[in-house]
Design a protein around this motif. Sequence first.
Motif, mmCIF file in Angstrom:
data_model
loop_
_atom_site.group_PDB
_atom_site.id
_atom_site.type_symbol
_atom_site.label_atom_id
_atom_site.label_comp_id
_atom_site.label_asym_id
_atom_site.label_seq_id
_atom_site.Cartn_x
_atom_site.Cartn_y
_atom_site.Cartn_z
ATOM 1 N N GLU A 24 77.939 44.501 85.070
ATOM 2 C CA GLU A 24 78.924 45.132 86.191
ATOM 3 C C GLU A 24 79.411 46.523 85.752
ATOM 4 O OE1 GLU A 24 80.254 40.650 87.300
ATOM 5 O OE2 GLU A 24 81.712 41.987 86.055
ATOM 6 N N LEU A 25 79.516 47.411 86.454
ATOM 7 C CA LEU A 25 80.030 48.586 86.201
ATOM 8 C C LEU A 25 81.597 48.719 86.036
ATOM 9 C CD1 LEU A 25 79.872 51.943 86.028
ATOM 10 C CD2 LEU A 25 80.339 51.701 88.512
ATOM 11 N N VAL A 26 82.163 49.138 84.961
ATOM 12 C CA VAL A 26 83.778 49.338 84.851
ATOM 13 C C VAL A 26 84.075 50.715 85.371
ATOM 14 C CG1 VAL A 26 85.403 49.158 83.022
ATOM 15 C CG2 VAL A 26 83.558 47.481 83.019
ATOM 16 N N ARG A 27 83.446 51.731 84.803
ATOM 17 C CA ARG A 27 83.422 53.074 85.375
ATOM 18 C C ARG A 27 82.346 54.081 84.741
ATOM 19 N NH1 ARG A 27 88.105 52.802 82.423
ATOM 20 N NH2 ARG A 27 88.031 54.042 80.348
ATOM 21 N N LYS A 28 81.953 55.271 85.303
ATOM 22 C CA LYS A 28 81.270 56.154 84.715
ATOM 23 C C LYS A 28 81.992 57.150 83.892
ATOM 24 C CE LYS A 28 78.428 56.444 89.276
ATOM 25 N NZ LYS A 28 77.987 57.317 90.275
ATOM 26 N N LEU A 29 81.204 57.352 82.841
ATOM 27 C CA LEU A 29 81.827 57.932 81.734
ATOM 28 C C LEU A 29 81.350 59.671 81.781
ATOM 29 C CD1 LEU A 29 81.328 55.516 78.935
ATOM 30 C CD2 LEU A 29 83.168 55.638 80.382
ATOM 31 N N ARG A 42 79.009 43.262 80.291
ATOM 32 C CA ARG A 42 78.008 42.156 80.143
ATOM 33 C C ARG A 42 78.344 40.879 80.139
ATOM 34 N NH1 ARG A 42 74.277 42.595 75.098
ATOM 35 N NH2 ARG A 42 76.070 42.151 74.075
ATOM 36 N N ARG A 43 78.086 40.197 81.290
ATOM 37 C CA ARG A 43 78.564 38.653 81.500
ATOM 38 C C ARG A 43 77.264 38.035 81.369
ATOM 39 N NH1 ARG A 43 83.811 38.522 83.345
ATOM 40 N NH2 ARG A 43 84.418 40.415 84.435
ATOM 41 N N HIS A 44 77.349 37.185 79.867
ATOM 42 C CA HIS A 44 76.245 36.184 79.911
ATOM 43 C C HIS A 44 76.436 34.737 80.895
ATOM 44 C CE1 HIS A 44 74.928 38.391 76.404
ATOM 45 N NE2 HIS A 44 76.128 38.519 75.865
ATOM 46 N N ALA A 45 75.225 34.197 81.145
ATOM 47 C CA ALA A 45 75.462 33.066 82.001
ATOM 48 C C ALA A 45 76.258 32.082 81.211
ATOM 49 C CB ALA A 45 73.903 32.596 82.466
ATOM 50 N N LYS A 46 75.918 32.092 79.893
ATOM 51 C CA LYS A 46 76.632 31.015 78.899
ATOM 52 C C LYS A 46 77.007 31.841 77.960
ATOM 53 C CE LYS A 46 73.780 26.878 80.250
ATOM 54 N NZ LYS A 46 72.814 25.635 79.865
ATOM 55 N N GLY A 47 78.488 31.546 77.602
ATOM 56 C CA GLY A 47 78.986 32.520 76.465
ATOM 57 C C GLY A 47 80.156 33.552 76.976
ATOM 58 N N PRO A 48 80.503 34.311 75.847
ATOM 59 C CA PRO A 48 81.499 35.069 76.302
ATOM 60 C C PRO A 48 80.884 36.518 76.750
ATOM 61 C CG PRO A 48 80.925 34.954 73.775
ATOM 62 C CD PRO A 48 80.288 34.114 74.517
ATOM 63 N N SER A 49 81.937 37.226 77.472
ATOM 64 C CA SER A 49 81.443 38.503 78.036
ATOM 65 C C SER A 49 81.916 39.601 76.978
ATOM 66 C CB SER A 49 81.699 38.643 79.516
ATOM 67 O OG SER A 49 83.017 38.737 79.570
#
Length: 377
Positions: A24-29, A42-49
């Motif tokens: 998921e975009l947080v912002r353009k750099l 980065r969001r994993h299906a299982k586990g921390p992001s």
Amino acid sequence: MSIDRPESSTPPRLLFCVDGTRYELVRKLGRRSSGELLLARRRHAKGPSGCVIIKRLCRPVSEKQKQRLVQEVQLAYRLEHPGIARVYHWGTHGDLPYVVMEYVEGHSLETVLSVAAMRQRPMSEAFVCHVVSEIADALHYAHTRTDEQGRFLGIVHRDVTPENIRVGVSGEVKLVDFGVAYSLLPGRDATTASILRGDIAYASPERMRLEPVDHRSDLFSLGLVMLELLTGRHLFDLEDVEHAARSGGDVLAADRDSLQSEARCEEPSWLPVAQMAARIERFGPEDVARATQGLSEPLRAVVHRVLQREPSARYQTGLELRDALRALLVVQGRPYGRPEAAREVLVAVKEAELLRESADVLEPDVFPGFPGGRTEH
């Protein structure tokens, strides 16, 4: 208000999914010749992001651009060192190649230099010795890498700058972005001899002369970063170097005209190629001596050696430079490592924020790839 913050005030937007993992975009750099840089979660299906950096090419995409990004990834996969930011994943989305890289939460040295300037006091000698020794160690690792058959890869980073060095929130120091690195990997797309890739403000004399370079060119660049951290001034900002460059005579003018007609930069710089070449061509030991006045004598000696014009007179390996700096830390008689570095950066940031109602001017420096950090003094 924090600097280099990973969060954004806008809701996240899905970029793509890979094997159930959402990006998921947080912002353009910003953009560089090597691609567009995005801060993403980065969001994993299982586990921390967690946050990552995504570099992706922008339309239109040439085959040469694709090949360069592939080569960057191939090289980065071979570099597993605690002082080098990692590459996690490579792929294509919507016909655009991208690479997912480690996000080092903390501050780039460009931000550190900015807050030091705001509070009107450079970082401590111990901080500089620690940071530069860590990067020297990382560079030595990269410089000495071999392939699976034991063949020397000849890696030269070619863009060792404050933007490309980060100090993490726990005091870890990491070199990032091998996007313009040279190597002997098979199939490597050779850079045109007249094209200067990376920030020429930190280029070695031999590189500005369009000569072949080796690992000692990176050490010179690191020396310029080191001097700037210690003094708050870039060596080639010094009035004496500028005066010499302007009064160098017809021979220098001819050299500048020749370089201007031959060389061009892929990235914008705070000085035109010819002017930067003139400053680099005219600097000497006396300029380094003036720049390092007020520093301890042992540290001055290290800076003098790493900023020698001739590569053969410099430290010959990153290991030599690392050991020289770590010896200075031992001599000072008190420990200095990650906790002390993290604390010193935190104090510098808070002191700078107290002097400014807002630190908004620094927020774009969330990642060392973001362009436009330096302006002419």
